[in-house]
Design a protein around this motif. Structure first.
Motif, PDB file in Angstrom:
ATOM      1  N   ALA A  46      42.627  49.323  36.330  1.00 27.05           N
ATOM      2  CA  ALA A  46      42.106  50.039  37.352  1.00 27.05           C
ATOM      3  C   ALA A  46      40.583  49.781  37.079  1.00 27.05           C
ATOM      4  O   ALA A  46      39.958  49.702  37.620  1.00 27.05           O
ATOM      5  N   LEU A  47      40.133  48.674  35.426  1.00 28.73           N
ATOM      6  CA  LEU A  47      38.732  48.448  35.779  1.00 28.73           C
ATOM      7  C   LEU A  47      39.388  46.504  35.424  1.00 28.73           C
ATOM      8  O   LEU A  47      40.112  46.725  34.908  1.00 28.73           O
ATOM      9  N   PRO A  48      38.511  45.732  35.963  1.00 26.71           N
ATOM     10  CA  PRO A  48      38.791  44.781  35.919  1.00 26.71           C
ATOM     11  C   PRO A  48      38.531  44.209  35.043  1.00 26.71           C
ATOM     12  O   PRO A  48      38.165  44.267  34.045  1.00 26.71           O
ATOM     13  N   ASP A  49      39.350  42.880  34.724  1.00 30.62           N
ATOM     14  CA  ASP A  49      38.985  42.359  33.330  1.00 30.62           C
ATOM     15  C   ASP A  49      37.452  41.742  33.085  1.00 30.62           C
ATOM     16  O   ASP A  49      37.529  41.045  34.706  1.00 30.62           O
ATOM     17  N   GLY A  50      36.754  41.360  32.098  1.00 29.43           N
ATOM     18  CA  GLY A  50      34.957  40.958  31.835  1.00 29.43           C
ATOM     19  C   GLY A  50      33.805  42.496  33.345  1.00 29.43           C
ATOM     20  O   GLY A  50      33.777  42.619  34.284  1.00 29.43           O
ATOM     21  N   VAL A  51      34.673  43.485  32.998  1.00 32.22           N
ATOM     22  CA  VAL A  51      34.095  44.439  33.520  1.00 32.22           C
ATOM     23  C   VAL A  51      32.417  44.939  33.954  1.00 32.22           C
ATOM     24  O   VAL A  51      32.467  45.412  34.463  1.00 32.22           O
ATOM     25  N   HIS A  52      31.810  44.185  32.335  1.00 28.25           N
ATOM     26  CA  HIS A  52      30.653  44.390  32.468  1.00 28.25           C
ATOM     27  C   HIS A  52      30.104  42.803  33.597  1.00 28.25           C
ATOM     28  O   HIS A  52      28.780  43.364  33.757  1.00 28.25           O
ATOM     29  N   ASN A  53      30.602  42.319  34.209  1.00 27.22           N
ATOM     30  CA  ASN A  53      30.172  40.919  34.796  1.00 27.22           C
ATOM     31  C   ASN A  53      30.354  41.314  36.064  1.00 27.22           C
ATOM     32  O   ASN A  53      29.413  40.225  37.480  1.00 27.22           O
ATOM     33  N   CYS A  54      30.922  42.371  36.762  1.00 23.64           N
ATOM     34  CA  CYS A  54      30.482  42.752  38.172  1.00 23.64           C
ATOM     35  C   CYS A  54      30.820  44.097  39.212  1.00 23.64           C
ATOM     36  O   CYS A  54      30.203  44.898  37.796  1.00 23.64           O
ATOM     37  N   GLN A  55      28.920  44.427  39.779  1.00 25.62           N
ATOM     38  CA  GLN A  55      28.316  45.495  40.321  1.00 25.62           C
ATOM     39  C   GLN A  55      29.753  46.650  40.692  1.00 25.62           C
ATOM     40  O   GLN A  55      29.948  47.345  40.133  1.00 25.62           O
ATOM     41  N   LYS A  56      30.600  46.276  41.377  1.00 27.19           N
ATOM     42  CA  LYS A  56      31.779  46.502  42.379  1.00 27.19           C
ATOM     43  C   LYS A  56      33.148  45.697  42.117  1.00 27.19           C
ATOM     44  O   LYS A  56      32.642  44.316  42.709  1.00 27.19           O
ATOM     45  N   ASP A  57      33.983  46.896  42.639  1.00 31.40           N
ATOM     46  CA  ASP A  57      35.420  45.514  43.132  1.00 31.40           C
ATOM     47  C   ASP A  57      36.559  46.719  43.328  1.00 31.40           C
ATOM     48  O   ASP A  57      36.490  47.897  43.467  1.00 31.40           O
ATOM     49  N   THR A  58      37.370  45.612  44.219  1.00 32.27           N
ATOM     50  CA  THR A  58      38.885  46.832  44.663  1.00 32.27           C
ATOM     51  C   THR A  58      39.660  46.218  44.542  1.00 32.27           C
ATOM     52  O   THR A  58      40.034  45.445  44.422  1.00 32.27           O
ATOM     53  N   ILE A  59      40.744  46.945  43.916  1.00 31.56           N
ATOM     54  CA  ILE A  59      41.896  46.562  43.262  1.00 31.56           C
ATOM     55  C   ILE A  59      43.516  47.576  43.751  1.00 31.56           C
ATOM     56  O   ILE A  59      43.227  48.387  43.339  1.00 31.56           O
ATOM     57  N   PHE A  60      44.475  45.669  43.782  1.00 36.47           N
ATOM     58  CA  PHE A  60      44.996  46.717  44.941  1.00 36.47           C
ATOM     59  C   PHE A  60      46.035  46.972  43.269  1.00 36.47           C
ATOM     60  O   PHE A  60      46.362  45.678  43.061  1.00 36.47           O
ATOM     61  N   PHE A  61      46.962  47.756  42.324  1.00 40.76           N
ATOM     62  CA  PHE A  61      48.513  47.552  41.681  1.00 40.76           C
ATOM     63  C   PHE A  61      49.554  48.056  41.818  1.00 40.76           C
ATOM     64  O   PHE A  61      50.012  49.195  43.325  1.00 40.76           O
ATOM     65  N   LEU A  62      50.782  48.084  40.840  1.00 43.16           N
ATOM     66  CA  LEU A  62      51.797  48.381  40.561  1.00 43.16           C
ATOM     67  C   LEU A  62      51.986  49.602  40.088  1.00 43.16           C
ATOM     68  O   LEU A  62      51.220  48.500  38.672  1.00 43.16           O
ATOM     69  N   LEU A  63      52.188  50.401  39.227  1.00 44.59           N
ATOM     70  CA  LEU A  63      53.037  51.034  38.283  1.00 44.59           C
ATOM     71  C   LEU A  63      54.447  51.499  38.832  1.00 44.59           C
ATOM     72  O   LEU A  63      54.817  51.754  39.424  1.00 44.59           O
ATOM     73  N   PRO A  64      55.055  51.144  37.098  1.00 44.89           N
ATOM     74  CA  PRO A  64      56.546  52.137  37.183  1.00 44.89           C
ATOM     75  C   PRO A  64      55.991  53.587  38.124  1.00 44.89           C
ATOM     76  O   PRO A  64      55.694  54.339  37.796  1.00 44.89           O
ATOM     77  N   SER A  65      57.582  53.967  38.874  1.00 44.15           N
ATOM     78  CA  SER A  65      57.462  55.329  39.179  1.00 44.15           C
ATOM     79  C   SER A  65      58.062  56.394  37.845  1.00 44.15           C
ATOM     80  O   SER A  65      58.739  55.690  36.982  1.00 44.15           O
ATOM     81  N   ARG A  66      57.212  57.592  37.346  1.00 45.39           N
ATOM     82  CA  ARG A  66      57.635  58.735  36.471  1.00 45.39           C
ATOM     83  C   ARG A  66      58.998  59.256  37.379  1.00 45.39           C
ATOM     84  O   ARG A  66      59.985  59.544  37.106  1.00 45.39           O
TER      85      ARG A  66
END
Length: 517
Positions: A46-66
């Motif tokens: 949810a938080l981008p790598d190098g979180v301190h280096n950018c003011q904003k971002d949008t990330i798409f990702f997948l997770l295993p279903s519970r």
């Protein structure tokens, strides 16, 4: 079951790192803040790598279903950073000059495009309160999303929603990558290990999802078994995992295809066989992975995923191809590097017919963008239709083994594709409308002078000073185009000879595979 699962807030703590701060409905796992074991990677995604280096971002990702082991769920995260001095209600945990948080929505179906704009607006409103204890706006968002995306959001309605509401632009993909957008499309079919790396998660995700959306129904229905979290054990062994650059004919293994088809989790396909089983049984697709996931890469049969951390690109032994998207603020530079299998570059290279097809799409896109009209030609839906026809022609040619047609797609490419899981499953099944598709490439015409210049433009695309070179060549092309008779033939022959001397080994092999004309 309702498609919307949770609205989650992930924050960065100066001692504990990334952690879940809030969830609606509440999480009921055994980890911190109720985080389930299956979602242990959620905070880092949810938080981008190098979180301190950018003011904003949008990330798409997948997770295993519970709920359904072996399946995926889908997440979109909007990250923002705010100066701690601006906060009205500052908690004791705030000890640094800035605060980093992300608001995420988790869903059972891939609502990446439709959710993006809504989530960005709500995240902005949440931050503008300057008091992160006020979470009513997030609870209200969950309720609103449940009203908008109800439990009947499936089938044709969802298909139309995903395409027409989506802000993931295929037009932009062709403008950025030009003819190489088709090369990436072909590369996806070969089930290799491909890394996309970009400065932001948004540019990364939009690029990768745009490619996926060019495969019919793959974005809507074909990613349910895709995440690396459920694909770390191989269920299929490629007959030839590393290409040796050979172009001999091979035998399609019917029995292997039938067995793979029997084990294929994507049971629901249309009359043409879509969605194809590209990301199942050990083949993964993740539009974003954090550095904590790097150890999962060697465990996959094949994977296509994105990262913003430059450390991934340094691990070249893990990948076959690295696609770099660099943004200097005014220009976007794209570079496709074949790292561990040099023969793969020849295999996936564009034929003359491919270049004509890609150029046809690119020109239509540029015409529409330039005129700012709403015509169908050149639109995202129009591009998807062209790519569907291309893919149908490709599989029909592969199935028919028509020797005159195969070279237009690339002999080595067709042979390599035949070895993949997705091809074996596709051709092993009887799809009624697929049998009526005629084999052949839509742009298999006799080679002309224009093709020489088209290949030259493709070869120098992205190289510094390429536009200047292309302009010079185009000017010369007008003179060549007006030259007729024996003199024109001699000029064409001289230019072709010069080109062959300058061409890379990749293009030399590819040209040798083309039918004599």
């Amino acid at each position: 079951m309702h498609p919307i699962l949770n609205v989650v807030v992930v924050s960065f703590h100066h001692k504990r790192g990334c952690e879940v701060e809030y969830s609606h409905p509440k999480l009921d796992g055994t980890g911190e803040s109720g985080l389930p074991d299956e979602w242990h990677l959620l905070p880092s995604l949810a938080l981008p790598d190098g979180v301190h280096n950018c003011q904003k971002d949008t990330i798409f990702f997948l997770l295993p279903s519970r709920e359904e082991p072996g399946k995926s769920i889908f997440g979109i995260s909007c990250y923002r950073q705010i100066d701690a001095k601006e906060l009205i209600n500052k908690s004791e945990d705030v000890t640094r000059t800035s605060v980093q948080k992300a608001v995420c929505v988790l869903s059972r179906i891939p609502l990446f495009g439709p959710l993006k704009a809504k989530l960005e607006v709500i995240t902005q409103a949440y931050f503008e309160q300057k008091d992160f204890s006020k979470v009513d706006v997030l609870a209200q968002m969950y309720t609103n999303l449940c009203d908008i995306f109800d439990e009947n959001l499936t089938g044709e309605y969802f298909s139309n929603l995903a395409h027409h509401v989506s802000e993931i632009s295929i037009q932009e993909l062709f403008i950025r990558f030009r003819h190489r957008a088709l090369l990436l499309f072909k590369l996806f079919l070969l089930e290799r290990k491909v890394l996309f790396i970009a400065p932001t998660g948004l540019r990364l995700g939009e690029t990768m999802l745009a490619i996926v959306s060019m495969f019919p129904k793959l974005l809507e229905e074909g990613l349910f078994y895709a995440t690396i979290g459920v694909n770390t054990s191989c269920h299929f062994k490629n007959v030839n995992s590393k290409t040796e650059g050979k172009s001999e004919e091979i035998v399609i293994e019917e029995e292997v295809g039938v067995q793979l088809s029997h084990d294929d989790p994507l049971k629901e396909k249309d009359s043409c066989g879509f969605p194809i089983s590209l990301f199942t049984q050990g083949s993964s697709f993740d539009p974003y992975l954090s550095i904590q996931s790097m150890d999962l890469v060697p465990k996959t049969q094949s994977c296509i995923f994105g990262a913003t951390n430059a450390l991934f690109a340094m691990k070249k032994d893990l990948f076959d191809v690295i696609v770099k998207i660099e943004d200097d603020g005014s220009l976007v530079h794209n570079h496709i590097e074949f790292v561990n299998d040099t023969a793969l570059e020849r295999v996936v290279s564009l034929t003359t017919a491919d270049l004509r097809f890609a150029d046809f799409i690119l020109k239509k896109v540029e015409e529409q963008v330039k005129s700012s009209n709403a015509e169908f030609d050149g639109s995202d839906e129009w591009i998807r239709l062209q790519m569907k026809n291309y893919l149908l022609g490709l599989v029909a040619t592969s199935r028919s083994d028509l020797q005159a047609a195969i070279p237009h797609f690339g002999i080595a490419f067709v042979n390599e594709w035949r070895r993949t899981k997705n091809h074996k499953i596709w051709v092993a099944n009887k799809h009624e409308d697929l049998t009526s598709v005629a084999p052949g490439h839509m742009f298999s015409e006799q080679m002309g002078v224009y093709d020489v210049y088209l290949r030259f433009e493709h070869a120098v695309n992205g190289v510094e000073g390429a536009s200047k070179v292309i302009g010079t060549v185009n000017t010369a092309g007008k003179n060549l185009g007006n030259t007729i008779g024996e003199t024109g033939s001699r000029v064409k022959a001289k230019f072709s000879n010069w080109w062959n001397r300058k061409a890379t080994a990749q293009e030399g092999v590819e040209e040798a595979e083309e039918p004599s004309e």
